[in-house]
Design a protein around this motif. Sequence first.
Motif, PDB file in Angstrom:
ATOM      1  N   SER A  48      -2.572  -5.360  -3.741  1.00 34.19           N
ATOM      2  CA  SER A  48      -1.523  -4.849  -3.127  1.00 34.19           C
ATOM      3  C   SER A  48      -0.320  -6.044  -2.399  1.00 34.19           C
ATOM      4  O   SER A  48       0.707  -5.771  -2.520  1.00 34.19           O
ATOM      5  N   ASP A 160       0.079   1.816  -6.185  1.00 39.18           N
ATOM      6  CA  ASP A 160      -0.899   1.274  -5.499  1.00 39.18           C
ATOM      7  C   ASP A 160      -2.179   2.261  -5.457  1.00 39.18           C
ATOM      8  O   ASP A 160      -2.104   2.871  -4.427  1.00 39.18           O
ATOM      9  N   GLU A 161      -3.145   2.205  -6.335  1.00 37.45           N
ATOM     10  CA  GLU A 161      -4.131   2.889  -6.364  1.00 37.45           C
ATOM     11  C   GLU A 161      -3.712   4.732  -6.098  1.00 37.45           C
ATOM     12  O   GLU A 161      -4.296   5.055  -5.216  1.00 37.45           O
TER      13      GLU A 161
HETATM   14 MG    MG Z   1      -4.707  -2.758  -2.027  1.00 38.35          MG
END
Ligand code: MG
Length: 256
Positions: A48, A160-161
């Motif tokens: 991240s 992000d995921e």
């Molecule tokens: Mg992360």
Amino acid sequence: MQPLLSFSDVCYSYHTLKGEIPAIRNITFSLQEKEFLALVGPSGCGKSTLLNLTAGLLQPDSGQILYQGKPLTLCSFSTGYMLQKDHLLGWQTVLDNILLGPKIRGVPMDAAKKEALHMLEKYQLRRYAGVYPDQLSGGMRQRVALIRTMINAPSLLLLDEPFSALDYQTRLDVGNDICQIIRQENKTAILVTHDLAEAITLADHVLVLSKAPSHIAFDCLLNFAAPDLTPLDKRSQPEFQTYFNILWRHLHETDG
Ligand code: MG
Ligand code: ADP
């Protein structure tokens, strides 16, 4: 060809009251226009952080990040960020959620509405335009969240995921749909995931990150012989198992 984005020897540490926490060290890679890059690595390794540096939200301690050959700043380009939670507003309809960005940017509403309905139609969600997010499944909500991001025409998508809150079956379907939307709209994207199979089937290029402070443990360009495969098709190709084994080995070497 000049890359769209390049990182050269980038290092970043968080400065807290308890001291310095090194997050990433000496990261070097480049991303071509329309490329789909996946970042995989153990939890807490700095994925991240890397996306936030790419968005210009953080500045590197050392090294250089270039966008189209020029030093990257927060205003260099428009990024679209998609996270694990879709952050749809529960009190607004699907259409109004999608129109939020154009409204904030002051885009004429008639044109934006036309575009939003066109995108909903294109991605089989037109009949949900007037419903509220809690009436949608998790997978549909993520597709609406992607359309809400796409309507602002970002030059780079940062994911992000985005599928980690979905159950396995939905995750496969939504990953497939979202990958096709990104490819059809000719977007450049960076996907963070800890799921190797997802990285191999969605992306063109995978970076395996070591544990924190992370460096690039392995940089792999993916190439499947058969043309026009969907992410689901790729799972049954011989290359899938080969890439899986190679990347798995590098991912686990980073734990040692
Ligand atoms: Mg992360
Ligand atoms: P990932 O996304 O791979 O799980 P992160 O980029 O969130 O990892 O975090 C990388 C490292 O930096 C971790 O050790 C994490 O604890 C630390 N970290 C992340 N954000 C902060 C912050 N705001 N302040 C201090 N440390 C942080």
